[in-house]
Design a protein around this motif. Structure first.
Motif, mmCIF file in Angstrom:
data_model
loop_
_atom_site.group_PDB
_atom_site.id
_atom_site.type_symbol
_atom_site.label_atom_id
_atom_site.label_comp_id
_atom_site.label_asym_id
_atom_site.label_seq_id
_atom_site.Cartn_x
_atom_site.Cartn_y
_atom_site.Cartn_z
ATOM 1 N N VAL A 1 0.737 -1.172 -0.231
ATOM 2 C CA VAL A 1 -0.221 -0.102 0.045
ATOM 3 C C VAL A 1 0.783 1.342 0.086
ATOM 4 C CG1 VAL A 1 -1.893 1.266 1.340
ATOM 5 C CG2 VAL A 1 -1.770 -1.119 1.372
ATOM 6 N N LEU A 2 0.817 1.941 -1.016
ATOM 7 C CA LEU A 2 1.700 3.154 -1.317
ATOM 8 C C LEU A 2 0.837 4.610 -1.093
ATOM 9 C CD1 LEU A 2 4.091 1.891 -4.172
ATOM 10 C CD2 LEU A 2 4.683 2.577 -1.826
ATOM 11 N N LEU A 3 0.996 5.512 -0.179
ATOM 12 C CA LEU A 3 0.294 6.614 0.147
ATOM 13 C C LEU A 3 1.278 7.705 0.325
ATOM 14 C CD1 LEU A 3 -2.191 5.210 2.930
ATOM 15 C CD2 LEU A 3 -2.645 5.775 0.425
ATOM 16 N N PRO A 4 0.852 9.135 -0.145
ATOM 17 C CA PRO A 4 1.793 10.275 0.025
ATOM 18 C C PRO A 4 1.703 10.474 1.552
ATOM 19 C CG PRO A 4 -0.481 10.845 -0.879
ATOM 20 C CD PRO A 4 -0.233 9.317 -0.943
ATOM 21 N N GLY A 5 2.885 10.894 1.844
ATOM 22 C CA GLY A 5 2.989 11.533 3.536
ATOM 23 C C GLY A 5 4.342 12.510 3.521
ATOM 24 N N VAL A 6 4.297 12.852 4.696
ATOM 25 C CA VAL A 6 5.336 13.742 5.194
ATOM 26 C C VAL A 6 6.052 13.424 6.281
ATOM 27 C CG1 VAL A 6 5.793 16.306 5.909
ATOM 28 C CG2 VAL A 6 4.194 15.900 4.176
ATOM 29 N N THR B 1 3.563 11.193 8.641
ATOM 30 C CA THR B 1 2.362 11.372 8.601
ATOM 31 C C THR B 1 1.678 11.472 7.244
ATOM 32 O OG1 THR B 1 2.507 13.035 10.564
ATOM 33 C CG2 THR B 1 0.423 13.066 9.291
ATOM 34 N N CYS B 2 0.431 10.525 7.252
ATOM 35 C CA CYS B 2 -0.191 10.307 5.823
ATOM 36 C C CYS B 2 -1.628 9.946 6.297
ATOM 37 C CB CYS B 2 0.406 8.955 5.138
ATOM 38 S SG CYS B 2 0.220 7.342 6.017
ATOM 39 N N GLU B 3 -2.386 9.690 5.298
ATOM 40 C CA GLU B 3 -3.819 9.342 5.636
ATOM 41 C C GLU B 3 -4.230 8.248 6.512
ATOM 42 O OE1 GLU B 3 -6.876 10.188 2.417
ATOM 43 O OE2 GLU B 3 -4.759 10.203 0.962
ATOM 44 N N LEU B 4 -3.401 7.277 6.944
ATOM 45 C CA LEU B 4 -3.351 6.475 7.623
ATOM 46 C C LEU B 4 -2.824 6.593 9.036
ATOM 47 C CD1 LEU B 4 -2.482 3.058 5.702
ATOM 48 C CD2 LEU B 4 -4.607 4.325 6.029
ATOM 49 N N GLY B 5 -2.489 8.086 9.303
ATOM 50 C CA GLY B 5 -2.297 8.498 10.720
ATOM 51 C C GLY B 5 -0.720 8.910 10.836
ATOM 52 N N HIS C 1 -9.178 3.914 12.192
ATOM 53 C CA HIS C 1 -10.057 4.503 10.912
ATOM 54 C C HIS C 1 -11.314 3.863 10.796
ATOM 55 C CE1 HIS C 1 -6.276 6.859 10.113
ATOM 56 N NE2 HIS C 1 -5.824 5.833 10.507
ATOM 57 N N ASP C 2 -12.294 4.577 10.325
ATOM 58 C CA ASP C 2 -13.491 3.892 9.931
ATOM 59 C C ASP C 2 -13.295 3.503 8.557
ATOM 60 O OD1 ASP C 2 -14.766 3.922 12.502
ATOM 61 O OD2 ASP C 2 -15.043 5.911 12.171
ATOM 62 N N ALA C 3 -13.681 2.357 7.869
ATOM 63 C CA ALA C 3 -13.983 2.122 6.643
ATOM 64 C C ALA C 3 -14.910 1.344 6.089
ATOM 65 C CB ALA C 3 -12.508 1.446 6.246
ATOM 66 N N VAL C 4 -15.258 0.966 4.851
ATOM 67 C CA VAL C 4 -16.456 0.479 4.230
ATOM 68 C C VAL C 4 -15.554 -0.787 3.369
ATOM 69 C CG1 VAL C 4 -18.233 0.056 2.897
ATOM 70 C CG2 VAL C 4 -18.103 2.005 4.343
ATOM 71 N N ALA D 1 -11.162 12.023 1.666
ATOM 72 C CA ALA D 1 -10.178 11.993 0.581
ATOM 73 C C ALA D 1 -10.969 10.368 -0.033
ATOM 74 C CB ALA D 1 -8.675 11.573 0.946
ATOM 75 N N ARG D 2 -11.476 9.571 0.793
ATOM 76 C CA ARG D 2 -12.243 8.423 0.235
ATOM 77 C C ARG D 2 -11.140 7.585 -0.291
ATOM 78 N NH1 ARG D 2 -17.710 7.226 1.623
ATOM 79 N NH2 ARG D 2 -18.520 9.262 1.793
ATOM 80 N N THR D 3 -10.024 7.351 0.528
ATOM 81 C CA THR D 3 -8.930 6.492 0.155
ATOM 82 C C THR D 3 -9.142 5.001 0.350
ATOM 83 O OG1 THR D 3 -7.067 8.290 0.762
ATOM 84 C CG2 THR D 3 -6.526 5.921 0.522
ATOM 85 N N VAL D 4 -8.766 4.290 -0.950
ATOM 86 C CA VAL D 4 -8.909 2.762 -0.701
ATOM 87 C C VAL D 4 -7.539 2.340 -0.557
ATOM 88 C CG1 VAL D 4 -9.540 0.823 -2.201
ATOM 89 C CG2 VAL D 4 -11.021 2.909 -2.248
ATOM 90 N N VAL D 5 -7.533 1.325 0.362
ATOM 91 C CA VAL D 5 -6.437 0.383 0.937
ATOM 92 C C VAL D 5 -6.633 -1.090 0.763
ATOM 93 C CG1 VAL D 5 -5.215 2.546 2.064
ATOM 94 C CG2 VAL D 5 -6.701 0.564 3.584
ATOM 95 N N ARG D 6 -5.747 -1.821 0.805
ATOM 96 C CA ARG D 6 -5.832 -3.326 0.514
ATOM 97 C C ARG D 6 -5.425 -3.840 1.855
ATOM 98 N NH1 ARG D 6 -8.126 -6.988 -2.084
ATOM 99 N NH2 ARG D 6 -8.814 -5.406 -3.740
ATOM 100 N N ALA D 7 -6.145 -4.376 2.826
ATOM 101 C CA ALA D 7 -5.721 -5.288 3.840
ATOM 102 C C ALA D 7 -5.499 -6.728 3.602
ATOM 103 C CB ALA D 7 -6.692 -4.990 5.288
ATOM 104 N N ARG D 8 -4.745 -7.509 4.424
ATOM 105 C CA ARG D 8 -4.733 -8.831 4.436
ATOM 106 C C ARG D 8 -5.110 -9.428 5.698
ATOM 107 N NH1 ARG D 8 -3.984 -12.513 0.959
ATOM 108 N NH2 ARG D 8 -3.371 -10.868 -0.530
ATOM 109 N N VAL D 9 -6.323 -10.334 5.874
ATOM 110 C CA VAL D 9 -6.721 -10.755 7.106
ATOM 111 C C VAL D 9 -6.744 -12.196 6.946
ATOM 112 C CG1 VAL D 9 -8.114 -8.671 7.371
ATOM 113 C CG2 VAL D 9 -9.222 -10.768 6.547
ATOM 114 N N PRO D 10 -6.727 -13.102 8.240
ATOM 115 C CA PRO D 10 -6.953 -14.233 8.339
ATOM 116 C C PRO D 10 -8.160 -14.971 7.471
ATOM 117 C CG PRO D 10 -6.203 -13.712 10.626
ATOM 118 C CD PRO D 10 -6.469 -12.246 9.611
ATOM 119 N N GLY D 11 -8.455 -16.007 7.126
ATOM 120 C CA GLY D 11 -9.647 -16.354 6.318
ATOM 121 C C GLY D 11 -10.624 -16.385 7.083
ATOM 122 N N TYR D 12 -10.713 -16.639 8.427
ATOM 123 C CA TYR D 12 -11.542 -16.945 9.210
ATOM 124 C C TYR D 12 -12.321 -15.692 9.887
ATOM 125 C CZ TYR D 12 -8.869 -16.487 13.510
ATOM 126 O OH TYR D 12 -8.112 -15.625 14.536
#
Length: 352
Positions: A240-245, A252-256, A294-297, A318-329
């Motif tokens: 996941v690549l996001l702009p930051g400072v 600091t970026c959109e993920l905190g 963060h809250d997300a849909v 910003a309605r940024t979309v990121v991809r997470a990886r979670v355990p299958g269950y």
């Protein structure tokens, strides 16, 4: 077994440079995974090391012996290198035992020197020696090819994508058998692969070729957590690549506000977060280290059994979309509202 030293190695075909001054060292007893996308020069480098191709410049030393250099090209049969090709390449008219001893002196071939020992080493029963290669599975044939490569006690073992033609379950089993056999002999080995998980799971070290240049050599953990370029970050796993400072060793970026895994001067950057660092939170879960939640849909999921990729749209302006990886269950459903936080430190790259 021996050490390998490569200095300034160059190779071109029809005036088109394929290898650009490769410098690489492999210590005794190390399994180095040589990783890169198609067309990066991996196979060319292997063929030059084996002596199948002449280098245009640079040098290669095996255990202190120069085999490639200025006006020097030691033939492949004199380099004492064991070679395991992609498809095994066993001789169909010879038995397994005769395949294993094929490269040995005549007296040792007749005595089937070390056949039982080598079969046991690669995890096959001794009675497989009387079988024809066609009677073996693909994984078993690759183990016989390794036994054949080890039979002359080579100084170096080269493996050219030896698992690429196997199905997933057989690939894993064969990888483990080959790794165990190499470890048991203390072999120095180079595994050429374009499979990131293969390189990270098998290599003591991983060297990455990119457009004919060696861009990083590191332990698997360092390569995965701290790849030297954005492109490499996306090649070695998902990113996941996001702009930051960056300010004061935090970014600091959109993920905190996130900690960096390595110091970087202040300024604009791109932040790299691995999907497995994006951790979904339970409804009542609090975060102890002060990292923002963060809250997300959930937009969509890619279910893969043991885990799942989850596309999350942040409920921010910003309605940024990121991809997470979670355990299958723990896989959520599309449309579900979730909370998440970022675990651990992150890598950043300066923006041009």
């Amino acid at each position: 077994m021996s050490e390998l030293r490569i200095r300034g190695l160059q190779k071109s075909f029809d005036g088109h440079p394929v290898l650009h001054g490769i410098d690489l060292s492999v210590e005794r007893g190390t399994l180095l995974a040589l990783l890169g996308p198609s067309g990066s020069g991996k196979t060319t480098l292997l063929r030059v090391l084996c002596g199948f191709e002449h280098a245009d410049g640079g040098s290669v030393e095996i255990d202190g012996r120069l085999v490639t250099g200025k006006n020097l090209h030691v033939p492949s049969e004199q380099r004492r290198i064991g070679y395991v090709p992609q498809e095994g390449a066993l001789f169909p008219h010879l038995s397994v035992a005769d395949n294993i001893v094929f490269g040995l002196p005549r007296a040792q071939r007749r005595a089937r020197h070390r056949v039982a020992e080598l079969l046991e080493l690669v995890g096959l029963p001794a009675n497989f020696g009387e079988r024809a290669p066609q009677q073996l599975s693909g994984g078993q044939q690759q183990r016989v090819a390794l036994a054949r490569a080890l039979a002359p006690s080579p100084t170096l073992v080269m493996l050219d994508e030896p698992f690429s033609s196997l199905d997933a379950a057989l690939r894993l089993e064969t990888r483990q058998a080959v790794a165990s056999a190499l470890a048991a002999t203390g072999a120095t080995a180079v595994l050429v692969t374009h499979d990131q998980s293969e390189a990270l799971s098998l290599g003591h070290e991983v060297a990455v070729l990119w457009q004919g240049k060696l861009i990083q050599k590191a332990t698997p953990e360092t390569l995965y957590r701290r790849p030297v370029t954005r492109e490499l970050a996306s090649f070695v796993g998902e990113a996941v690549l996001l702009p930051g400072v960056v300010e004061h060793d935090r970014v600091t970026c959109e993920l905190g506000d996130l900690p960096l895994c390595a110091p970087l001067g202040n300024g604009a950057v791109d932040v790299m977060v691995r999907p497995e660092q994006i951790r979904l939170l339970r409804a009542d879960e609090t975060i102890a280290n002060g990292t923002a939640a963060h809250d997300a849909v959930v937009l969509d999921i890619v279910f893969q059994g043991q885990d799942a990729g989850v596309a999350l749209q942040l409920q921010s302006a910003a309605r940024t979309v990121v991809r997470a990886r979670v355990p299958g269950y723990l896989t959520p459903q599309p449309g579900e509202r979730v909370r998440f936080a970022v675990d651990g430190d992150v890598t950043a790259y300066r923006r041009d």
